[in-house]
Structures are given as structure tokens and as C-alpha cells.
Design a protein around this motif. Structure first.
Motif, PDB file in Angstrom:
ATOM      1  N   TRP A 209       0.838  -1.205   0.000  1.00 49.75           N
ATOM      2  CA  TRP A 209       0.000   0.000   0.000  1.00 49.75           C
ATOM      3  C   TRP A 209       0.869   1.249   0.000  1.00 49.75           C
ATOM      4  O   TRP A 209       0.624   2.185  -0.787  1.00 49.75           O
ATOM      5  N   LEU A 210       1.897   1.297   0.858  1.00 51.15           N
ATOM      6  CA  LEU A 210       2.740   2.494   0.940  1.00 51.15           C
ATOM      7  C   LEU A 210       3.455   2.745  -0.377  1.00 51.15           C
ATOM      8  O   LEU A 210       3.583   3.892  -0.822  1.00 51.15           O
ATOM      9  N   ARG A 211       3.893   1.694  -1.024  1.00 50.90           N
ATOM     10  CA  ARG A 211       4.516   1.843  -2.333  1.00 50.90           C
ATOM     11  C   ARG A 211       3.502   2.410  -3.342  1.00 50.90           C
ATOM     12  O   ARG A 211       3.851   3.261  -4.170  1.00 50.90           O
ATOM     13  N   ASP A 212       2.267   1.945  -3.258  1.00 51.61           N
ATOM     14  CA  ASP A 212       1.232   2.405  -4.182  1.00 51.61           C
ATOM     15  C   ASP A 212       0.962   3.903  -4.059  1.00 51.61           C
ATOM     16  O   ASP A 212       0.693   4.577  -5.052  1.00 51.61           O
ATOM     17  N   VAL A 213       1.006   4.425  -2.834  1.00 47.69           N
ATOM     18  CA  VAL A 213       0.633   5.828  -2.623  1.00 47.69           C
ATOM     19  C   VAL A 213       1.844   6.752  -2.571  1.00 47.69           C
ATOM     20  O   VAL A 213       1.689   7.961  -2.394  1.00 47.69           O
ATOM     21  N   SER A 214       3.037   6.207  -2.723  1.00 46.57           N
ATOM     22  CA  SER A 214       4.251   7.010  -2.620  1.00 46.57           C
ATOM     23  C   SER A 214       4.629   7.604  -3.964  1.00 46.57           C
ATOM     24  O   SER A 214       4.554   6.932  -5.005  1.00 46.57           O
ATOM     25  N   GLY A 215       5.069   8.859  -3.933  1.00 49.79           N
ATOM     26  CA  GLY A 215       5.622   9.492  -5.112  1.00 49.79           C
ATOM     27  C   GLY A 215       7.127   9.640  -4.985  1.00 49.79           C
ATOM     28  O   GLY A 215       7.764   9.069  -4.091  1.00 49.79           O
ATOM     29  N   LYS A 216       7.701  10.431  -5.871  1.00 49.23           N
ATOM     30  CA  LYS A 216       9.138  10.648  -5.841  1.00 49.23           C
ATOM     31  C   LYS A 216       9.534  11.445  -4.612  1.00 49.23           C
ATOM     32  O   LYS A 216      10.574  11.205  -4.003  1.00 49.23           O
ATOM     33  N   LYS A 217       8.682  12.389  -4.239  1.00 45.47           N
ATOM     34  CA  LYS A 217       8.940  13.228  -3.080  1.00 45.47           C
ATOM     35  C   LYS A 217       8.261  12.650  -1.845  1.00 45.47           C
ATOM     36  O   LYS A 217       7.210  12.015  -1.942  1.00 45.47           O
ATOM     37  N   THR A 218       8.866  12.894  -0.677  1.00 43.59           N
ATOM     38  CA  THR A 218       8.189  12.525   0.569  1.00 43.59           C
ATOM     39  C   THR A 218       7.146  13.582   0.904  1.00 43.59           C
ATOM     40  O   THR A 218       7.189  14.709   0.402  1.00 43.59           O
ATOM     41  N   HIS A 219       6.209  13.226   1.754  1.00 41.78           N
ATOM     42  CA  HIS A 219       5.119  14.125   2.132  1.00 41.78           C
ATOM     43  C   HIS A 219       4.989  14.121   3.653  1.00 41.78           C
ATOM     44  O   HIS A 219       4.143  13.432   4.215  1.00 41.78           O
ATOM     45  N   PRO A 220       5.831  14.874   4.344  1.00 47.49           N
ATOM     46  CA  PRO A 220       5.830  14.846   5.815  1.00 47.49           C
ATOM     47  C   PRO A 220       4.548  15.363   6.455  1.00 47.49           C
ATOM     48  O   PRO A 220       4.283  15.054   7.611  1.00 47.49           O
ATOM     49  N   GLY A 221       3.770  16.152   5.725  1.00 48.07           N
ATOM     50  CA  GLY A 221       2.535  16.684   6.303  1.00 48.07           C
ATOM     51  C   GLY A 221       1.611  15.575   6.758  1.00 48.07           C
ATOM     52  O   GLY A 221       1.353  14.626   6.013  1.00 48.07           O
ATOM     53  N   VAL A 222       1.098  15.702   7.982  1.00 50.18           N
ATOM     54  CA  VAL A 222       0.358  14.594   8.594  1.00 50.18           C
ATOM     55  C   VAL A 222      -0.971  14.314   7.902  1.00 50.18           C
ATOM     56  O   VAL A 222      -1.570  13.260   8.111  1.00 50.18           O
ATOM     57  N   SER A 223      -1.450  15.231   7.065  1.00 51.35           N
ATOM     58  CA  SER A 223      -2.733  15.013   6.388  1.00 51.35           C
ATOM     59  C   SER A 223      -2.582  14.286   5.065  1.00 51.35           C
ATOM     60  O   SER A 223      -3.568  13.959   4.412  1.00 51.35           O
ATOM     61  N   ASP A 224      -1.362  14.007   4.646  1.00 52.71           N
ATOM     62  CA  ASP A 224      -1.145  13.286   3.402  1.00 52.71           C
ATOM     63  C   ASP A 224      -1.588  11.837   3.544  1.00 52.71           C
ATOM     64  O   ASP A 224      -1.497  11.234   4.621  1.00 52.71           O
ATOM     65  N   ARG A 225      -2.059  11.272   2.447  1.00 56.60           N
ATOM     66  CA  ARG A 225      -2.571   9.890   2.503  1.00 56.60           C
ATOM     67  C   ARG A 225      -1.504   8.883   2.896  1.00 56.60           C
ATOM     68  O   ARG A 225      -1.806   7.775   3.330  1.00 56.60           O
ATOM     69  N   GLU A 226      -0.224   9.259   2.738  1.00 51.25           N
ATOM     70  CA  GLU A 226       0.866   8.381   3.162  1.00 51.25           C
ATOM     71  C   GLU A 226       0.800   8.082   4.655  1.00 51.25           C
ATOM     72  O   GLU A 226       1.339   7.077   5.122  1.00 51.25           O
ATOM     73  N   HIS A 227       0.099   8.938   5.403  1.00 46.77           N
ATOM     74  CA  HIS A 227      -0.010   8.774   6.854  1.00 46.77           C
ATOM     75  C   HIS A 227      -1.417   8.351   7.281  1.00 46.77           C
ATOM     76  O   HIS A 227      -1.741   8.422   8.463  1.00 46.77           O
ATOM     77  N   MET A 228      -2.230   7.928   6.314  1.00 43.08           N
ATOM     78  CA  MET A 228      -3.603   7.534   6.610  1.00 43.08           C
ATOM     79  C   MET A 228      -3.874   6.160   6.017  1.00 43.08           C
ATOM     80  O   MET A 228      -4.459   6.014   4.941  1.00 43.08           O
ATOM     81  N   GLU A 229      -3.408   5.166   6.704  1.00 37.00           N
ATOM     82  CA  GLU A 229      -3.498   3.776   6.254  1.00 37.00           C
ATOM     83  C   GLU A 229      -4.960   3.324   6.206  1.00 37.00           C
ATOM     84  O   GLU A 229      -5.715   3.533   7.155  1.00 37.00           O
ATOM     85  N   PRO A 230      -5.402   2.690   5.126  1.00 31.64           N
ATOM     86  CA  PRO A 230      -6.804   2.268   5.028  1.00 31.64           C
ATOM     87  C   PRO A 230      -7.091   1.004   5.844  1.00 31.64           C
ATOM     88  O   PRO A 230      -6.179   0.244   6.181  1.00 31.64           O
ATOM     89  N   TRP A 231      -8.372   0.789   6.118  1.00 35.81           N
ATOM     90  CA  TRP A 231      -8.844  -0.400   6.832  1.00 35.81           C
ATOM     91  C   TRP A 231      -8.554  -1.636   5.986  1.00 35.81           C
ATOM     92  O   TRP A 231      -8.693  -1.592   4.781  1.00 35.81           O
ATOM     93  N   PRO A 232      -8.146  -2.773   6.558  1.00 36.07           N
ATOM     94  CA  PRO A 232      -7.948  -3.029   7.985  1.00 36.07           C
ATOM     95  C   PRO A 232      -6.544  -2.715   8.469  1.00 36.07           C
ATOM     96  O   PRO A 232      -6.216  -2.953   9.629  1.00 36.07           O
TER      97      PRO A 232
END
Length: 832
Positions: free
Chosen positions: A166-189
Motif C-alpha cells: 500500500w505504501l509503495r502504491d501511494v508514494s511518489g518521488k517526493k516525501t510528504h511529511p505533512g500529517v494530512s497526506d494519505r501516506e499517513h492515513m493507512e486504510p482499513w484493515p
């Protein structure tokens, strides 16, 4: 001269090529991007190929068929002599019959990534392994002369792969440290749990999951002296290393406490030098027996938890203090801390060896617990109990004589006379795993601090619903290794088959019968056929109901053979109580099950239902996530299961569920899911049955608020637990005539893990409830203890032609509450 130079260059290149590569040399994005699981395995494979300081063992496969791997790291000579080292190690603690020629070594086990989305753990496993085999690291080479490290880089490959992909799927070339980025919002389950969404870190003792069972088989073959369990926690937390917080269980030995203190001292100095934030002794106690730190402690090791801030951090995240936490930071912190474990084990090797051997000897001869012998009365439920004991390598036997005794009676919580009879299960403390035996069987555990991280009671006799006694002395009783089981005699012309309803095998057999379209009845009263007593809930399969079944006797016997105690009946004519064709034997309807999942449903509680259906009773179910609930035709089902959750149904969805129930559907609502029916027209679930009860509760709250005006701030956290119950065993009375209680015994001891409670309901059946002056085991806040008297734990509420089964407590909690498994089976199969 040129030939010599070329030859020298060739050998130089060959030697350089054959050196083990560091993680960053082998993986270009190491520390910047999560590593796929196959890349983790490939990295360790190149270590094995390029170093004679590491050896690989595959010890099994996960549910999703990923490899479970252990790596032995030590000197080449030690690795060549590995099996002899293992045998000698076990011999020294009384677990192997003969001594080998191998010298004693300190066995250190390092476990990473039991929670799949705690990726700093598995990533650091690569770095730790490399530093241990790195030929240029003279320190680690010195340590390994007397140490064998067993490194498991990923205890939960399925969960990790789910998160990493999942993290690979939502990751781009740049990191996104902002806490509201989807990289920090793991989907269920989420990836924290395994395939069945079970928390493997709380499964060490219960071993319900495949991964745990396979790992523990290897663990008990080695019995390490030190075990480090490597985790992550919320990303705004710093780093946690031992010592652990109170409460420490009273069985934790002084040398284990001392090692905790020393590891804290040495690790803190290393972190101080780097300027890294950390804490110890504030969280993560050593009490509940099924963690990766406590379970090793109760098996003689120094068990330790390590926690790095990182859950939800993705590749990089902005912290509250304005700093950015990167994946590389998490790797560096863990690597430093875990290498320190190996370092201190080397420094303390003589003390560890001495204390570890003494631990097993002393606890056999001078046990700390109050009781030295446990007696479990013969009951079909001891089949599963015996499985659990065997998995934990706890020795047991069966009584082979009759003997009058007196001892502590678990079910009444007092001393009582009893008779030991043949086939009763006998568990003695005088055995190598003496401490673990006492921890799992002792009825009362001393809490040195009530701020516990987990449940505070788990006594196996109460969890399994089997009448049991504890005796202070090492009871001399003649025993045998196997039960005397008289095989059921097969008859050529059976009128019916009776299958007792008394353990999980009963539910598995009924599951199979339903799937084979065999019609089954259930006894609602006790009935005698000559000397045979048919108990309530007993399954009846008659030839008359199944006239189209070819070779009836052979077919049914093959389907029910798992139940060794089934009986073939030659007649349906009862001695008293009712013939088989009477009204006391209603036909059971095969459940057509729909389970809700998705965002809003507790992933762990969903997983407990899924595992129970798929693995415990092997019965089919359909799953739909809440966001797709409107697409479901509920008329295709007759049973709807709502696991613990926060559903937020729309009014239209509630109406659809109401219609489903009123037309004959059954809803099983667990934990917070019962709130969907609270104070709703047509249902009877309400906090208080009378205005007087409501007014009394409100008066108590107001009185407390007045008193609280004078309290200081400092004690607020400790005062808050007065209304808290982290997990305690509570006595419940039962309506023995109701199908929901069939097979449970005279009482039901429920594991209560929340403060949710409802006074006995009006207009519904309060099938299982907490009486006044109830017995309890474990911590219950003093404000809560009185208020849960005369509250319902399990109730049945009728609505139209259907019903809702309210499960205020979760009977499937972590899968180890065996009597809860039977209770849930009753709700699923027997409550019509």
C-alpha cells in the motif's frame, strides 16, 4: 609481471565481491522507501551466500504462503556445531536427556515486526544483521564468540506486505511529511495484524494463529536467555527501551529485573551521545503473559520490548516539535538499541548462564506460587486445553486412581472437598516450565500497580469453563499419559445419532453437517434413553429426517467422527423426558451469515469473527464492508453479525436492518455494535430499566463531581482508572434453560474489557448477567465495581419474528476464551 598483477587483481575483486553488502549497497532506496518482503529475503540470502557467520532456517509459511525465516548468527565454528550447542543448552535446564561436548553459549533471540505496519522494525533488522556479520566490525565479532543470535526479521510477513505494498502504491518521488497526506492515513484493515487481522503480539501464550504456532515450536527448541521484541508506536513518541513499567508480575526474577536496569543504563548513554530522545519505566509493563517480552520472561529469559515512534509515519513525517522523522532515523535508533542488547548479553554472559540454569532448577524445587498442583475435572473441553498445554510444552497427565482431596475451587473461589477420579487432568508445578504453568493457572495475580497496559486476569480453568481445583502440595497421584476413550460401537441400523454439545468439536461437527445439507435437531431438555443422558443442546441426527441420504450410518459416522463421544441410538423411544419425534427437538436452521467489516468496524474484532468462522468452526460467511452495505440484499441471509465498531448507520440502513429482523432475521451485535439498538423503538436495550435506577446513577455522578472539586491535578491519571476495567474475569449467572447457555456449565465467567454496562433489561431475556456480590478476578476500578452489579452481559431481544443477541462482552476476545467460543457457537447455531 603483468600476469601476476592481473591474477592479484582478479582475487582482490573476487574477495571484494564475496563480502556481504550493507543494506544501502544492496538496496538503493534503503532508508528512503519501504522494502518489499521479497527484497528483505533477497538481502538476507546474499548475507548467507557471502558470509559464513550467518545461517538460514525457514521454519514455516504464513496463511498467505510467505516464508517465515530465522537466521542464526555466530562464529563459523559455532554455526558448524549449532545442533550440539542447542542440545547442550537444553540439557543445562533439564529439557534434554544427555549432555553434549559443546561449550555453553548465550542464546539471544531478536524478533522484528510482529506488527506489520511498524516498518522501522523490519528495516532495522537488515542493518542489525549486517553489523553482526560485517567483517570490519571487530566488536560484534568478539561478542559472537560466546553468543548465538537467532534473528527473525519479520514475524508477520502478511501484515507487513499488506502495508508495504500500500505504501509503495501511494508514494511518489517526493516525501510528504505533512500529517494530512494519505501516506499517513493507512486504510482499513491496515497492516498491523496478520491475514486474519489478529494481533500476533498478544498471541504468544494462546497460540491461536499459524504464525505463532510455528514460531513457538522453534522457540521452545531453543529457549533463549535474552529476547528483544522490536516495535514501533505513535510517531510523536520518542524511543522506549527497558526497564519496563510496573506492574511487574511477582514471578519476574531479580536477575531479569537487573538486566532491564543495566540495559537501560547502557542504552541511555548511547542515546545521550547522539542527542536522541527516549524514555523508560513509564509504559509497557511486565504482567499479561502473552506478549513478546512477558512470555519469554515466564520461560526464564530476559524479555524486553523496544518501541520507536513511527506508526503512520510512512517515509517521513512532521512531528509536533517541528522536526521531521525519517525512515532512516527509525532504522538508526533501533539498530543502536538492539546491537546494545547483544553487547550487554556478552558482558553479562556468565551471569546470564548461571541465573538461567538456576531459574529452572529453583522454580521446580521452590515454586513461588501458592499452589503446586492443578486438577481439571474430566470434561470434553480439556481436549482443547491439552492442545494449549502441549503447544506451551507444559507437562500434564491424567489421573489413574480415585482419591479424596480438598483444595481451592476456582468456580466458587473458596476451599472445597473434592474427589480426584480417573481421567481428570493433572498439572504439576514440579516441571521445567514451572513458572509459565503457575502464571497461566494461578487464580489471583498480585498487581503492584493498577495502571496496567492490558488485561489483568486470564485463569485457564475459568477461560475454558472447566471445573478445577488447586492444591498447595505436590500431590502424589497415580497418572497415565492418555485418556481412556471407549470407541463408539458402530451399529448396522441406527435410528439416530446423538452428538453431545460440549466443546468446539461439537460446533465443527454441526458446521459440517449443515454444509452437507444434513438435517439436525437440538435437544432443549435433558432426556434419558436407558442409561444414556442427553444433555441440553445435544445434536440429534435421525434417519427419518434424512431419508434421502444414502448409506445413512456410514455417511453420518464419517461426518461426526471428530466427536469421539457420539452415540448411535437404535430407537427414538425415551425412558423419560420425551421421544425424538417430540417438541423438545426442534430442527436447526442452517445459518446464512453476513458479517460487516470496513471503516467504522474494529479491525481486530472483525478478525476475531472471521477467524472463528473460517478456522475454528470452518463455516462459510459473506463479508461486506459498510460503504457497500446499501448494495446488499439482506433477504439472502438469515444471520447478520456486527463486530465491535462505530457504525453510524443512516436511518434508511437502520430501517433495512429492522425489516430484516422483523421478518425472522437474527443479528449478533458485539461490544459497541449493541449501541445501534440502544433506546430505539421496538427494542429493549437501555442503560436503566427504571427511572429510579437512572436517578440513582445520576445522583452518584453529581456527588462525585462535588467531591472532585478538591482534588489535585497530579493524581488525575491514577484517579481516572477508578471507573476503568482493563480486563477482568467476572462471575455471571446463567439461564441454563436458554439455548445461548447450552454446554457452558453452571456459571459463565466472562472476560470484561470495557466499562460498558446495561442494567437488567425489561422486555428482553437476560440470559447471562452479573449478580449482586459477584466474584471477580483482576483489576476493576472501585467506582465501576458496584455499578456493574445486576447488569446484563448477554441478552436476547425479540423484534417481530426475529431477534437481536446483545453481546456486551466479546466472547471471542483474542480467541483464547474457549468457553466464549462455545457461547458464540450457541448464538450462531442454537438460538432460533
Amino acid at each position: 609481471m603483468n600476469r601476476f598483477f592481473n591474477l592479484l587483481l582478479f582475487f582482490t575483486c573476487f574477495i571484494a565481491f564475496s563480502q556481504p553488502q550493507s543494506p544501502s549497497e544492496f538496496l538503493p532506496n534503503y532508508g528512503k522507501q519501504v522494502t518489499y518482503y521479497h527484497q528483505v529475503e533477497a538481502y538476507f540470502e546474499q548475507l548467507v551466500q557471502n558470509s559464513d557467520w550467518i545461517k538460514h532456517q525457514k521454519y514455516g509459511e504464513t496463511t498467505q504462503e510467505r516464508s517465515l525465516n530465522a537466521y542464526y548468527i555466530s562464529t563459523p565454528d559455532n554455526l558448524k556445531n549449532l545442533e550440539e550447542i542447542r542440545k547442550n543448552h537444553l540439557y543445562e535446564i533439564g529439557l534434554y536427556p544427555t549432555k553434549s561436548n559443546a561449550k555453553s553459549k548465550t542464546i539471544v533471540w531478536l524478533s522484528f515486526n510482529v506488527h506489520g505496519n511498524e516498518i522501522g522494525a523490519i528495516e532495522s533488522a537488515l542493518s542489525v544483521a549486517y553489523e553482526l556479520v560485517n567483517p570490519n566490525n571487530k566488536d560484534t565479532k568478539k561478542w559472537l564468540e560466546d553468543i548465538v543470535v537467532i534473528l527473525d526479521p519479520c514475524l508477520n510477513p502478511d501484515g507487513f506486505s499488506r502495508y508495504a505494498n500500500w505504501l509503495r502504491d501511494v508514494s511518489g518521488k517526493k516525501t510528504h511529511p505533512g500529517v494530512s497526506d494519505r501516506e499517513h492515513m493507512e486504510p482499513w484493515p491496515g497492516g498491523r495484524q496478520n491475514h486474519y487481522v489478529y494481533d500476533l503480539n498478544r498471541d504468544w501464550a494462546w497460540q491461536t494463529q499459524l504464525e505463532t504456532q510455528l514460531r513457538m515450536d522453534l522457540y521452545h527448541q531453543w529457549m533463549p536467555m535474552v529476547h528483544a521484541d522490536v516495535h514501533e508506536m505513535g510517531y510523536n513518541e520518542p524511543y522506549f527501551f527497558p526497564p519496563a513499567a510496573e506492574p511487574y508480575h511477582e514471578q519476574i526474577a531479580p536477575f531479569q529485573r537487573d538486566f532491564h536496569k543495566k540495559i537501560g543504563e547502557i542504552t541511555s548513554k548511547k542515546f545521550d551521545k547522539e542527542g536522541w530522545m527516549y524514555y523508560s519505566s513509564e509504559r509497557f509493563d511486565l504482567f499479561y503473559p502473552s506478549y513478546g517480552d512477558t512470555y519469554p520472561c515466564y520461560n526464564g529469559a530476559v524479555g524486553m520490548t523496544y518501541e520507536q515512534g513511527g506508526i503512520g509515519a510512512g517515509r517521513a513525517v512532521l512531528l509536533k516539535n517541528g522536526e521531521v522523522l525519517t525512515l532512516q532515523d527509525r532504522i538508526d535508533h533501533h539498530t543502536k538499541a538492539i546491537l546494545t542488547v547483544v553487547e550487554l548479553a556478552n558482558v553479562q554472559k556468565d551471569v546470564l548462564s548461571k541465573e538461567f540454569r538456576a531459574y529452572f532448577k529453583d522454580n521446580r524445587t521452590k515454586p513461588k506460587g501458592k499452589y503446586q498442583t492443578y486438577i481439571v475435572k474430566n470434561n470434553p473441553k480439556i481436549q482443547e486445553l491439552s492442545v494449549l498445554l502441549n503447544r506451551n510444552r507444559i507437562e500434564s497427565a491424567f489421573a489413574d486412581e480415585t482419591k479424596k482431596m480438598s483444595g481451592y475451587h476456582y468456580q466458587s473461589n473458596k476451599e472445597k472437598s473434592f474427589i480426584i477420579e480417573p481421567n481428570d487432568l493433572i498439572i504439576k508445578v514440579d516441571q521445567p516450565r514451572s513458572v509459565l504453568t503457575q502464571v497461566l493457572f494461578e487464580p489471583h495475580h498480585k498487581l503492584t500497580d493498577s495502571l496496567s497496559y492490558d488485561i489483568t486476569a486470564w485463569s485457564l480453568p475459568l477461560a475454558y469453563g472447566v471445573e478445577s481445583f488447586a492444591v498447595k502440595g505436590n500431590l502424589p497421584v497415580k497418572t497415565k499419559t492418555k485418556l481412556n476413550v471407549i470407541p463408539t460401537s458402530k451399529i448396522a441400523n441406527a435410528y439416530a445419532y446423538y452428538i453431545p454439545w460440549n466443546n468446539r468439536s461439537s460446533a465443527r461437527v454441526l458446521s459440517l453437517l449443515h454444509q452437507e445439507n444434513i438435517k439436525v435437531r437440538s435437544a432443549r431438555k435433558e432426556v434419558y434413553f436407558g442409561d444414556l443422558k442427553i444433555e441440553r443442546g445435544g445434536l440429534i441426527v435421525t434417519k427419518g429426517d434424512n431419508s434421502k441420504v444414502q448409506n445413512f450410518e456410514e455417511t453420518i459416522q464419517n461426518l461426526i467422527q471428530e466427536k469421539y463421544d457420539y452415540v448411535a441410538l437404535e430407537s427414538g423411544f425415551a425412558s423419560n423426558g420425551g421421544d425424538l419425534g417430540g417438541e423438545n427437538y426442534p430442527l436447526l436452521k442452517a445459518p446464512k451469515v453476513l458479517v460487516l467489516g470496513g471503516s467504522g468496524v474494529s479491525n481486530i474484532d472483525f478478525g476475531q469473527v472471521w477467524f472463528f468462522m473460517d478456522q475454528v468452526i470452518e463455516y462459510p460467511m459473506s463479508t461486506v464492508e459498510i460503504q457497500h452495505f446499501n448494495r446488499v440484499n439482506l433477504a439472502e441471509y438469515n444471520t447478520l453479525i456486527l463486530p465491535e465498531g462505530w457504525y453510524g448507520f443512516s436511518e434508511n440502513q437502520k430501517k433495512n436492518i429492522d425489516d430484516f429482523i422483523s421478518k425472522g432475521g437474527k443479528v449478533i451485535a458485539i461490544g459497541g455494535a449493541v449501541g445501534q439498538f440502544e433506546d430505539r423503538p421496538g427494542y429493549h436495550l437501555t442503560k436503566f430499566a427504571t427511572e429510579e435506577e437512572k436517578a440513582e446513577a445520576q445522583k452518584y455522578i453529581e456527588e462525585q463531581e462535588l467531591l472532585d472539586r478538591f482534588l489535585d491535578f497530579e493524581g488525575s491519571e491514577r484517579r481516572s482508572i477508578s471507573g476503568f476495567i482493563p480486563g477482568a474475569i467476572i462471575e455471571n449467572l446463567i439461564d441454563a434453560s436458554h439455548p445461548l447457555t447450552f454446554g457452558l456449565g453452571e456459571k459463565y465467567f466472562s472476560l470484561k474489557t470495557t466499562d460498558s454496562n446495561f442494567k437488567l433489561l425489561k422486555g428482553a431475556q437476560n440470559v447471562i448477567y452479573i449478580p449482586k456480590n459477584y466474584q471477580s478476578f483482576g483489576f476493576i476500578g472501585n467506582k465501576l465495581k458496584k455499578s456493574i452489579e445486576e447488569t446484563v452481559s448477554f441478552a436476547v431481544d425479540y423484534h417481530g419474528s426475529g431477534k437481536v443477541i446483545y453481546m456486551i462482552d466479546n466472547p471471542l476476545f483474542r480467541g483464547f476464551w474457549e468457553n466464549g467460543n462455545l457461547l458464540f457457537s450457541n448464538a450462531l447455531f442454537l438460538v432460533e
